[in-house]
Scaffold this motif. Structure first.
Motif, PDB file in Angstrom:
ATOM      1  N   CYS A   1      -3.991   3.431  -9.199  1.00  0.00           N
ATOM      2  CA  CYS A   1      -2.781   3.669 -10.001  1.00  0.00           C
ATOM      3  C   CYS A   1      -2.928   3.083 -11.404  1.00  0.00           C
ATOM      4  O   CYS A   1      -2.547   3.712 -12.404  1.00  0.00           O
ATOM      5  CB  CYS A   1      -1.565   3.047  -9.311  1.00  0.00           C
ATOM      6  SG  CYS A   1      -1.060   3.861  -7.785  1.00  0.00           S
TER       7      CYS A   1
ATOM      8  N   THR B   1       0.823  -1.208   0.000  1.00  0.00           N
ATOM      9  CA  THR B   1       0.000   0.000   0.000  1.00  0.00           C
ATOM     10  C   THR B   1       0.857   1.258   0.000  1.00  0.00           C
ATOM     11  O   THR B   1       0.576   2.225  -0.725  1.00  0.00           O
ATOM     12  CB  THR B   1      -0.941   0.010   1.223  1.00  0.00           C
ATOM     13  OG1 THR B   1      -1.768  -1.156   1.182  1.00  0.00           O
ATOM     14  CG2 THR B   1      -1.811   1.254   1.237  1.00  0.00           C
TER      15      THR B   1
ATOM     16  N   GLY C   1       2.127   1.797  -3.321  1.00  0.00           N
ATOM     17  CA  GLY C   1       1.079   2.337  -4.178  1.00  0.00           C
ATOM     18  C   GLY C   1       0.880   3.828  -3.972  1.00  0.00           C
ATOM     19  O   GLY C   1       0.637   4.568  -4.940  1.00  0.00           O
TER      20      GLY C   1
ATOM     21  N   TRP D   1      -3.678   0.292  -5.751  1.00  0.00           N
ATOM     22  CA  TRP D   1      -3.085  -0.137  -7.017  1.00  0.00           C
ATOM     23  C   TRP D   1      -4.113  -0.182  -8.139  1.00  0.00           C
ATOM     24  O   TRP D   1      -3.757  -0.028  -9.323  1.00  0.00           O
ATOM     25  CB  TRP D   1      -2.371  -1.476  -6.857  1.00  0.00           C
ATOM     26  CG  TRP D   1      -1.020  -1.271  -6.247  1.00  0.00           C
ATOM     27  CD1 TRP D   1      -0.662  -1.481  -4.955  1.00  0.00           C
ATOM     28  CD2 TRP D   1       0.132  -0.745  -6.905  1.00  0.00           C
ATOM     29  NE1 TRP D   1       0.653  -1.131  -4.755  1.00  0.00           N
ATOM     30  CE2 TRP D   1       1.172  -0.683  -5.936  1.00  0.00           C
ATOM     31  CE3 TRP D   1       0.406  -0.329  -8.205  1.00  0.00           C
ATOM     32  CZ2 TRP D   1       2.443  -0.214  -6.243  1.00  0.00           C
ATOM     33  CZ3 TRP D   1       1.675   0.144  -8.511  1.00  0.00           C
ATOM     34  CH2 TRP D   1       2.674   0.189  -7.537  1.00  0.00           C
TER      35      TRP D   1
ATOM     36  N   GLN E   1       3.649   5.472  -5.868  1.00  0.00           N
ATOM     37  CA  GLN E   1       3.404   5.417  -7.305  1.00  0.00           C
ATOM     38  C   GLN E   1       2.367   6.452  -7.732  1.00  0.00           C
ATOM     39  O   GLN E   1       2.555   7.154  -8.744  1.00  0.00           O
ATOM     40  CB  GLN E   1       2.934   4.006  -7.686  1.00  0.00           C
ATOM     41  CG  GLN E   1       2.546   3.834  -9.137  1.00  0.00           C
ATOM     42  CD  GLN E   1       3.721   3.966 -10.092  1.00  0.00           C
ATOM     43  OE1 GLN E   1       4.881   3.886  -9.683  1.00  0.00           O
ATOM     44  NE2 GLN E   1       3.428   4.179 -11.371  1.00  0.00           N
TER      45      GLN E   1
ATOM     46  N   TRP F   1      -4.469  -2.679 -14.440  1.00  0.00           N
ATOM     47  CA  TRP F   1      -5.483  -2.386 -13.431  1.00  0.00           C
ATOM     48  C   TRP F   1      -6.554  -3.467 -13.334  1.00  0.00           C
ATOM     49  O   TRP F   1      -7.302  -3.512 -12.343  1.00  0.00           O
ATOM     50  CB  TRP F   1      -6.165  -1.054 -13.746  1.00  0.00           C
ATOM     51  CG  TRP F   1      -6.898  -1.018 -15.063  1.00  0.00           C
ATOM     52  CD1 TRP F   1      -6.361  -0.798 -16.291  1.00  0.00           C
ATOM     53  CD2 TRP F   1      -8.294  -1.228 -15.268  1.00  0.00           C
ATOM     54  NE1 TRP F   1      -7.333  -0.850 -17.261  1.00  0.00           N
ATOM     55  CE2 TRP F   1      -8.537  -1.113 -16.663  1.00  0.00           C
ATOM     56  CE3 TRP F   1      -9.372  -1.488 -14.421  1.00  0.00           C
ATOM     57  CZ2 TRP F   1      -9.805  -1.260 -17.210  1.00  0.00           C
ATOM     58  CZ3 TRP F   1     -10.636  -1.632 -14.973  1.00  0.00           C
ATOM     59  CH2 TRP F   1     -10.843  -1.520 -16.356  1.00  0.00           C
TER      60      TRP F   1
END
Length: 505
Positions: free
Chosen positions: A149, A96, A99, A146, A102, A157
């Protein structure tokens, strides 16, 4: 190989250090509900799939099919279920944080700014409190950030988004909202293959649920999100959601005022996904547990968005953003706990979700195993640690999380009860609780712990039950910031055992 490419990531070292220190501090925190999973998993490993107790039909009393299956897989690999739950929680918490980094970079934050967003996340009390507590929270956090993202980037995804559908009871609703939003707001028509990949996990589990349990939704949904007053539920949901709602509203206001143009589409997608999840939590009325367990999956994307807005806007907007974050600031790890963590200490057991309750329940279970044979039917309010530590006993969950009948009676979350039904099953033991020591003022059982127990004690059929004298005291403390509004911060409670002893006719 040159070390230069790694230099920008040096700003993550404080994040990694804080993550490690606070993960150690909170590592053993656990609540009673985690043991519901553990009982299901250990029964599955013993070949008793789908049921929580031998006396009842199969019931889906766990809140995450994906977490349930992961723990079974870990158990098949030889790991103890509690060890596996903590280790996986720690792993998904780290995923997490990655993420959050990111998404910060996708928003155009530089390395230091993205690291600061991660630092704010790691400072949140609930993030650590629930990561290694045995529930699916960290898994859900990782999948959600994620998924954000991936949708922002337009690739990678499908898998995290598809798994959201079996990660939480509200997962299918969130998955459907994401698909609709992609079509309506991004004009992104999904190919039949992509749509199939998205929906397959949810549809497969739905078919299995209908075949095994005979209902379209998990039992936890019926137990927690039905049977109450709608207005009260929404009011509670509003109060519960405020720490995320306020900064999210500030971000949307700035987006609508065209102050966040550099990454307008990215902000829309990320803020939109947080909004959808927040709306589902709001409609469900929030949660009773400390440290906002249901809000933690939104924190990584929210904090990345918040920091991006701070970087992009002027003084007035920054003042709005800082003001909106104040409720969330109250939820950071308090300085005394931060200092204790850096000195190697760990969270006191009294500050666990139910304090010393799980430890006291396990001690009581050891006594009951000595005094009663396998197969004894008991009725409990707290359906976690005690039933888990009594694997050979049959159990009635009086709150209804693991009982399909009680889950469907009238009442708000955790207020559902049916003493007629419980007593009709003639459990040999009733496990009750009290905030006052039994015997105080000449009264053995003091009402007020839970409405369902009070209704049970007041039922005429309760006359057939007598206290065994077995007591188990447990202490707990109301944590900060909840203690600011509590009259009494330190509390002691007692577990009381009653035995079925009908009087002679």
């Amino acid at each position: 190989m040159s070390a230069l490419p790694l230099r920008p990531y040096a700003v993550l070292l404080p994040v990694a250090l804080l993550f490690a220190v606070l993960s150690h501090y909170f590592y053993w925190q656990i609540g009673d509900d985690s043991y519901i999973y553990f009982r299901y998993v250990e029964r599955a490993l013993a070949g008793q799939w789908w049921s929580w107790s031998d006396h009842s039909a199969p019931v889906e009393g766990y809140s995450s099919p994906l977490w349930y299956l992961l723990l079974i897989a870990a158990g098949k690999a030889g790991l103890a279920v509690e060890t596996a739950a903590r280790a996986l929680g720690l792993l998904f918490a780290a995923v997490t944080v990655a993420g959050g980094w990111q998404l910060g970079r996708q928003l155009g934050l530089n390395h230091g700014q993205a690291a600061l967003a991660c630092l704010l996340l790691v400072l949140n009390h609930g993030f650590h409190y629930w990561s290694t507590a045995g529930l699916e929270t960290a898994l859900y956090m990782a999948l959600f950030v994620w998924s954000v993202c991936g949708i922002v980037a337009g690739r990678h995804w499908l898998l995290p988004t598809a798994l959201i559908g079996i990660a939480r009871p509200e997962g299918p609703f969130l998955l459907l909202a994401i698909v609709v939003a992609l079509v309506v707001f991004r004009r992104q028509l999904l190919s039949p293959v992509s749509l199939a990949l998205l929906l397959v996990p949810t549809l497969l589990w739905l078919l299995l649920r209908l075949a095994v349990y005979g209902v379209p939704l998990p039992n936890t949904f019926y137990a927690k999100a039905t049977g109450g007053d709608t207005f009260s539920q929404l009011a509670l949901g509003t109060l519960y959601c405020l720490p995320v709602l306020l900064p999210l509203l500030a971000i949307w206001l700035l987006w609508l005022a065209r102050k966040l143009e550099a990454q307008r589409d990215t902000v829309m997608v990320a803020a939109g996904m947080v909004t959808m999840l927040l709306g589902i939590v709001w409609l469900g009325g929030g949660d009773w547990m400390f440290h906002f367990r249901l809000l933690t999956p939104m924190l990584a994307p929210l904090l990345a968005l918040w920091l991006y807005a701070m970087v992009q806007t002027g003084t007035a907007a920054r003042l709005l953003l800082c003001t909106s974050l104040l409720p969330l600031v109250l939820l950071v790890v308090p300085p005394p706990q931060l200092l204790a963590a850096f000195t190697g200490k760990q969270l006191p057991v009294q500050l666990y979700q139910e304090g010393e309750f799980t430890a006291a329940s396990i001690r009581l279970a050891a006594r009951l195993r000595e005094d009663y044979p396998d197969g004894v039917l008991i009725a409990v309010n707290h359906a976690g640690a005690l039933p888990w530590a009594l694997p050979a006993f049959d159990v009635i969950d009086m709150v209804g999380l693991n009982d399909a009948h009680i889950a469907r009676v009238e009442g708000n979350m955790h207020k559902k009860n049916d003493p007629d039904y419980v007593l009709s099953l003639q459990p040999q033991l009733l496990i009750l609780n009290s905030r006052k020591r039994p015997g105080t003022d000449g009264i053995w059982y003091h009402p007020g712990y839970w409405s369902g127990e009070t209704a049970l004690v007041e039922h005429p059929g309760f006359a057939d039950y007598q206290p065994t004298g077995q007591l188990m005291a447990w202490d707990w403390q109301i944590p900060f910031p909840y203690s600011l509004f509590a009259r009494q911060k330190n509390l002691t409670s007692w577990i009381i055992v009653y035995r079925y002893q009908p009087s002679a006719p």
